[in-house]
Design a protein around this motif. Structure first.
Motif, short mmCIF file in Angstrom:
data_model
loop_
_atom_site.label_atom_id
_atom_site.label_comp_id
_atom_site.label_asym_id
_atom_site.label_seq_id
_atom_site.Cartn_x
_atom_site.Cartn_y
_atom_site.Cartn_z
N HIS A 295 0.84 -1.20 0.00
CA HIS A 295 0.00 0.00 0.00
C HIS A 295 0.87 1.25 0.00
O HIS A 295 1.88 1.30 0.71
N TRP A 296 0.43 2.24 -0.74
CA TRP A 296 1.18 3.49 -0.87
C TRP A 296 1.38 4.17 0.49
O TRP A 296 2.51 4.49 0.87
N GLY A 297 0.31 4.38 1.24
CA GLY A 297 0.41 5.11 2.50
C GLY A 297 1.28 4.38 3.52
O GLY A 297 2.03 5.00 4.27
N ASP A 298 1.20 3.06 3.52
CA ASP A 298 2.02 2.29 4.47
C ASP A 298 3.49 2.34 4.09
O ASP A 298 4.36 2.31 4.96
N PRO A 328 -2.70 -1.18 8.44
CA PRO A 328 -2.49 -0.91 7.01
C PRO A 328 -3.77 -0.39 6.35
O PRO A 328 -4.88 -0.75 6.75
N GLY A 329 -3.62 0.45 5.36
CA GLY A 329 -4.80 1.02 4.68
C GLY A 329 -4.55 1.22 3.20
O GLY A 329 -3.41 1.44 2.77
N PHE A 330 -5.63 1.20 2.43
CA PHE A 330 -5.54 1.21 0.98
C PHE A 330 -6.77 1.89 0.42
O PHE A 330 -7.83 1.84 1.04
N TRP A 331 -6.65 2.52 -0.72
CA TRP A 331 -7.87 3.01 -1.39
C TRP A 331 -7.77 2.65 -2.87
O TRP A 331 -6.69 2.39 -3.38
N SER A 332 -8.92 2.62 -3.51
CA SER A 332 -8.93 2.28 -4.94
C SER A 332 -10.06 3.05 -5.60
O SER A 332 -11.07 3.35 -4.96
N GLU A 333 -9.88 3.36 -6.88
CA GLU A 333 -10.95 4.01 -7.65
C GLU A 333 -11.23 3.18 -8.88
O GLU A 333 -10.34 2.99 -9.72
N ILE A 334 -12.46 2.68 -8.95
CA ILE A 334 -12.83 1.82 -10.08
C ILE A 334 -14.02 2.46 -10.77
O ILE A 334 -15.13 2.49 -10.22
N GLY A 335 -13.79 2.99 -11.96
CA GLY A 335 -14.89 3.59 -12.72
C GLY A 335 -15.62 4.65 -11.93
O GLY A 335 -16.85 4.68 -11.95
N ASP A 383 -17.02 5.52 8.76
CA ASP A 383 -16.82 4.11 9.14
C ASP A 383 -15.37 3.68 8.91
O ASP A 383 -14.82 2.86 9.65
N TYR A 384 -14.77 4.24 7.86
CA TYR A 384 -13.36 3.90 7.61
C TYR A 384 -12.49 4.39 8.77
O TYR A 384 -11.66 3.65 9.30
N GLU A 385 -12.73 5.64 9.18
CA GLU A 385 -11.94 6.19 10.31
C GLU A 385 -12.18 5.36 11.58
O GLU A 385 -11.25 5.02 12.29
N ARG A 386 -13.45 5.05 11.82
CA ARG A 386 -13.78 4.28 13.03
C ARG A 386 -13.18 2.88 12.92
O ARG A 386 -12.68 2.31 13.90
N GLY A 387 -13.20 2.33 11.72
CA GLY A 387 -12.67 0.98 11.50
C GLY A 387 -11.18 0.90 11.82
O GLY A 387 -10.72 -0.06 12.46
N THR A 388 -10.39 1.91 11.40
CA THR A 388 -8.95 1.85 11.69
C THR A 388 -8.72 1.94 13.21
O THR A 388 -7.83 1.30 13.75
#
Ligand SMILES: Cc1cc2nc3c(=O)[nH]c(=O)nc-3n(C[C@H](O)[C@H](O)[C@H](O)COP(=O)(O)OP(=O)(O)OC[C@H]3O[C@@H](n4cnc5c(N)ncnc54)[C@H](O)[C@@H]3O)c2cc1C
Length: 410
Positions: A295-298, A328-335, A383-388
């Motif tokens: 992952h880029w950020g990691d 660890p965290g990741f993001w993706s953009e699909i369409g 939810d992403y913030e809470r999840g981490t």
């Protein structure tokens, strides 16, 4: 062999990705002793990879490379040797040898050699099969795509899905071939895979799931294991990456699953050598087991940590070191759809889907004991913030779900 550096570098970094660049910069910023040198076989000034499969491939920005580091005051203090491949590491003599035959000596070394794309098995080496890792790859691919009418993308990982959607937005109708029943089924589960399928199809991608590529013949005839053949103008192979490198395997450093094994302070089995980013298999201080993440950020976080820990180490090996603690965290953009994913990355036993208005959703992943091991969100940043935060606390799925009524489970 010519020795161009009689005086050792205070820090030598191998790799100009986010881990290497941030390692060198944070060493400088922390006041680490001696000169700093960064060696990379990539000839381009360090650039961001994430746009390559997104805006660059979609034709929304040129394949020129957005710089990783803008800060000239730090960057100018780093001796850069780009276009220079490291082919040997002698940890006893604390030297690396480059493909030009130069020897570079160091007091401290950070290995940040990242990943390289795996080759597509069965592809004729002279066929029009491309991979996408570097800016140079992106330039070649964009050139090839200019005059193309048909393209096959092999692999439904994040890069394959992003690239297929980006190519579709250029007006092509890519065919995505994958052995998975739906994209990312193993990593994210069938429910998320079905959403990704819908996004890809509505972007203009044709999917061929559940089938492997048998071989690719010149110029770009893709033979599938079900006996069908797709005649394409070109093929993009997105079938995974490898961290394996001959010089690491021969260095004597401890290697696990082709990664360099490091402790939570990112130190290898040699006290003068650290590793960061994709190449490292690092012990996670919170989790208490080793992880490899891509992952880029990691890679940035690990690079900064390795650089500041190397700077803090005294000549006798003493000095205070920080540990890798962030999930660890990741993001993706699909369409045009963004997914954010934070997870330990070594599997799950169960998941719960919570659907929100406007097609937003959150997926909670847990292990067999009910501990949260990941969260995936679409248009649900809270939810992403809470999840981490829940991952960091090793909280339970019950706590994660709170009052929300799960609509799907597995
Ligand atoms: C197209 C694409 C899109 C991506 N999108 C995302 C995203 O949206 N989000 C996300 O989190 N992650 C994304 N990633 C993954 C992310 O880019 C990687 O996890 C990250 O680049 C890893 O950083 P690194 O510094 O460890 O290694 P790398 O970025 O791979 O850099 C390694 C460096 O080492 C050099 N090197 C290797 N071997 C040698 C050698 N022997 N001698 C000299 N130099 C050497 C290489 O040339 C390179 O400069 C994407 C990756 C790609 C390819």
């Amino acid at each position: 062999m010519e020795s161009i550096a009689n005086k050792p570098f205070g820090l030598l970094v191998i790799g100009s990705g986010p881990a290497g660049v941030h390692a060198a910069a944070s060493y400088v910023e922390a006041g680490g002793p001696g000169r700093v040198c960064l060696v990379s076989d990539d000839a381009d000034a360090p650039y961001e990879r994430p746009p390559l499969s997104k805006t660059v491939l979609a034709g929304e920005e040129p394949a020129e490379g957005s710089p990783i580091l803008d800060d000239d005051s730090v960057w100018s203090r780093i001796d850069r040797r780009l276009g220079t491949y490291v082919e040997a590491l002698d940890t006893d003599r604390r030297q690396v040898r480059t493909s030009q035959g130069d020897e570079l000596s160091y007091d401290r070394l950070i290995v940040a050699t990242g990943s390289r794309p795996s080759a597509l098995p069965g592809a004729d080496p002279d066929s029009r099969v491309f991979t996408l890792r570097s800016l140079e790859h992106a330039r070649s691919l964009v050139d090839a795509v200019e005059g193309a009418r048909s393209v096959v993308v092999v692999g439904s990982g994040f890069i394959g899905c992003e690239a297929a959607a980006s190519l579709a937005s250029r007006g092509l109708r890519p065919i995505l071939v994958t052995p998975e029943p739906v994209p990312q089924a193993a990593r994210l589960g069938d429910w998320v895979g079905s959403r990704i399928t819908e996004w890809l199809e509505s972007a203009g991608v044709e999917l061929r799931p559940g089938v492997k590529v048998d071989k690719v013949e010149q110029p770009a005839s893709v033979h599938l294991e079900d006996g069908s053949v797709i005649e394409a103008d070109l093929v993009l192979a997105a079938v995974g990456v490898t961290q394996s490198q001959g010089f690491l395997a021969e260095s004597g450093l401890l290697v696990e699953d082709d990664h360099l094994a490091v402790d939570a302070q990112l130190r290898t089995s040699d006290p003068h050598v650290w590793a960061a980013g994709d190449v490292a298999r690092a012990r996670h201080a919170v989790l208490g087991r080793s992880l490899s993440v891509e992952h880029w950020g990691d890679a940035i976080t690990m690079g900064q940590l390795a650089g500041s820990n190397a700077a803090a180490q005294g000549p006798d090996g003493s000095g205070s070191s920080a540990e890798w603690t962030d999930p660890p965290g990741f993001w993706s953009e699909i369409g045009g759809h963004t997914l954010k994913y934070s997870a330990w990355g070594d599997g799950f036993e169960q998941f719960r889907v919570v659907e929100h208005p406007d097609e937003a959703f959150t997926v909670w992943y847990a292990d067999a004991g009910g501990e949260v091991v990941g969260v995936l969100t679409h248009e649900r940043d809270e939810d992403y913030e809470r999840g981490t935060e829940l991952l960091s606390r090793r909280a339970s799925l019950t706590e994660a779900l709170g009052d929300s009524a799960p609509e799907k489970s597995s």
